[in-house]
Design an enzyme around this catalytic site. Structure first.
Site, PDB file in Angstrom:
ATOM      1  N   LYS A 196       1.016  -1.247  -0.015  1.00  0.00           N
ATOM      2  CA  LYS A 196      -0.130  -0.069  -0.107  1.00  0.00           C
ATOM      3  C   LYS A 196       0.850   1.208   0.099  1.00  0.00           C
ATOM      4  O   LYS A 196       1.681   1.538   0.875  1.00  0.00           O
ATOM      5  CB  LYS A 196      -0.846  -0.067   1.188  1.00  0.00           C
ATOM      6  CG  LYS A 196      -1.752   1.304   1.278  1.00  0.00           C
ATOM      7  CD  LYS A 196      -2.982   1.054   2.484  1.00  0.00           C
ATOM      8  CE  LYS A 196      -3.715   2.228   2.541  1.00  0.00           C
ATOM      9  NZ  LYS A 196      -4.707   2.340   3.551  1.00  0.00           N
ATOM     10  N   LYS A 249      -2.242  -2.026  -3.699  1.00  0.00           N
ATOM     11  CA  LYS A 249      -3.003  -0.658  -4.298  1.00  0.00           C
ATOM     12  C   LYS A 249      -2.069   0.565  -4.035  1.00  0.00           C
ATOM     13  O   LYS A 249      -1.146   0.455  -3.280  1.00  0.00           O
ATOM     14  CB  LYS A 249      -4.281  -0.359  -3.363  1.00  0.00           C
ATOM     15  CG  LYS A 249      -3.942  -0.085  -1.722  1.00  0.00           C
ATOM     16  CD  LYS A 249      -5.075   0.096  -1.166  1.00  0.00           C
ATOM     17  CE  LYS A 249      -5.409   1.544  -0.655  1.00  0.00           C
ATOM     18  NZ  LYS A 249      -6.321   1.785   0.096  1.00  0.00           N
TER      19      LYS A 249
HETATM   20  C1  PBG Z   1      -7.850   3.322   5.523  1.00  0.00           C
HETATM   21  C2  PBG Z   1      -7.792   3.086   3.902  1.00  0.00           C
HETATM   22  C3  PBG Z   1      -7.711   4.024   2.772  1.00  0.00           C
HETATM   23  C4  PBG Z   1      -7.811   3.401   1.581  1.00  0.00           C
HETATM   24  C5  PBG Z   1      -8.522   2.080   2.029  1.00  0.00           C
HETATM   25  N1  PBG Z   1      -8.401   2.079   3.238  1.00  0.00           N
HETATM   26  C6  PBG Z   1      -7.269   5.432   2.885  1.00  0.00           C
HETATM   27  C7  PBG Z   1      -5.743   5.826   3.387  1.00  0.00           C
HETATM   28  O1  PBG Z   1      -5.200   4.959   3.466  1.00  0.00           O
HETATM   29  O2  PBG Z   1      -5.643   6.941   3.624  1.00  0.00           O
HETATM   30  C8  PBG Z   1      -7.927   4.071   0.274  1.00  0.00           C
HETATM   31  C9  PBG Z   1      -9.062   3.516  -0.565  1.00  0.00           C
HETATM   32  C10 PBG Z   1      -9.374   4.496  -1.793  1.00  0.00           C
HETATM   33  O3  PBG Z   1      -8.631   5.575  -2.156  1.00  0.00           O
HETATM   34  O4  PBG Z   1     -10.239   4.111  -2.500  1.00  0.00           O
HETATM   35  N2  PBG Z   1      -6.416   3.412   5.724  1.00  0.00           N
END
Ligand code: PBG
Length: 326
Positions: A196, A249
């Site tokens: 991530k 992601k």
């Molecule tokens: C929570 C989380 C996020 C996303 C998924 N889980 C946001 C972040 O990390 O700031 C992003 C998903 C998206 O942008 O569709 N931590």
């Protein structure tokens, strides 16, 4: 063989030939729909994501019913709440927004859909970070772990088949696995956000989930988008700690990593086409610059082609309907 003997166009000549020789398929059952659920009694459109809303419990159950009808693989629940404190207490509350929604949705659709819950604290902390803070304002990794484990346990008790930790704390998968096992929930699976990146493409999501950090950013815990060796290390760590499946992601900016993680580590991989990816297509299509349906289906196919078995996408329901019509 070279031209004129070799003519790759022979297999592209008709739709039937192209379908027979397509190397990648895209089916409704490969798609996972993220949904935002809040505790109120209305449907609130998300400004940065046209077509996406924060749902009340009834609408969430209705969405799940439609998802089951069209044969989606699963849904991934995110909670939105104004009940926030320094340690994100409402994330693990038995009557919390995600827990309540899970019970409602399970009652509606039974086992037709896989129910997943995003496990994180950022939508529940008053400072918007994914973990608790030290006195000096740093995210305290180890103090966060028991809270994530307790959140996962309460989500599993409410009926989640899979918990999906997205916080990026070190050691969270092991802590969650131990917590689930100790609570008598050894069958609950963990699909970790293993790779991530600290990405600009999460912007619209943070509006939707009301989860922007009030100070600083997430680069102290999310990965540097410059890194791919580290992505493999992160994924291997999660596997070692007991992850059953992995998420990479954002998806389109990380096709190389979807490919490497799935081919080198042999785990089920899901590519998450995040909020900013959704918003890009919607904005360009609204401007008349892209054919919306074609752009969505091509993107989802590319994520599958890179090696993702499943794709998490805000276009899931609509894409599944298009696929059924084809
Ligand atoms: C929570 C989380 C996020 C996303 C998924 N889980 C946001 C972040 O990390 O700031 C992003 C998903 C998206 O942008 O569709 N931590």
């Amino acid at each position: 063989m070279t031209f004129p003997n070799s003519r790759p166009r022979r297999l592209r000549r008709t739709p039937a030939l192209r379908a027979l020789f397509a190397e990648t398929s895209l089916n409704p059952g490969d798609l996972i729909a993220p949904i935002f659920v809040h505790g109120g009694s209305d449907v609130q459109p998300v400004a940065g994501m046209p077509g996406v809303s924060r749902l009340d419990f009834d609408s969430a159950a209705g969405f799940a019913e439609q998802a089951a009808e069209v044969g989606l693989g699963g849904i991934l629940l995110f909670g939105v709440t104004s009940e926030k404190d320094a340690v994100g207490s409402s994330a693990k509350a038995a009557g919390g927004v995600v827990q309540t929604a899970l019970q409602r949705i399970r009652a509606e659709v039974g086992n037709q859909l896989v129910l997943m819950a995003d496990t994180c604290l950022c939508a529940y902390t008053d400072h918007g970070h994914c973990g608790v803070l030290t006195d000096s304002g740093e995210v305290d990794n180890d103090a966060t772990l028991p809270l994530l484990a307790a959140t996962a346990v309460s989500q599993a008790r409410a009926g989640a088949d899979i918990v999906a930790p997205s916080d990026m704390m070190d050691g969270r998968v092991a802590a969650i696995r131990a917590g689930l096992d100790a609570a008598g929930l050894p069958e609950t699976a963990i699909m970790s956000y293993a790779v991530k990146h600290a990405s600009a493409f999460y912007g619209p999501f943070r509006d939707a989930a009301d989860s922007s950090p009030s100070q600083g950013d997430r680069r102290g815990y999310q990965m540097d988008p410059a890194n791919s060796q580290e992505a493999i290390r992160e994924a291997a760590l999660d596997i070692g700690e007991g992850a059953d499946a992995l998420i990479v992601k954002p998806a389109l900016p990380s096709l190389d990593l979807i490919h490497r993680v799935s081919s080198e580590l042999g785990m089920p991989v899901s590519g998450y086409a995040v909020s900013g990816e959704y918003a890009m297509i919607e904005a360009a299509a609204a401007n008349g610059q892209l054919d919306r349906r074609a752009a969505v289906l091509e993107s989802l196919t590319a994520i599958r082609r890179a090696g993702a078995g499943t794709v998490i996408t805000y276009h899931a329901l609509e894409a599944a309907r298009w696929l059924q019509d084809q």
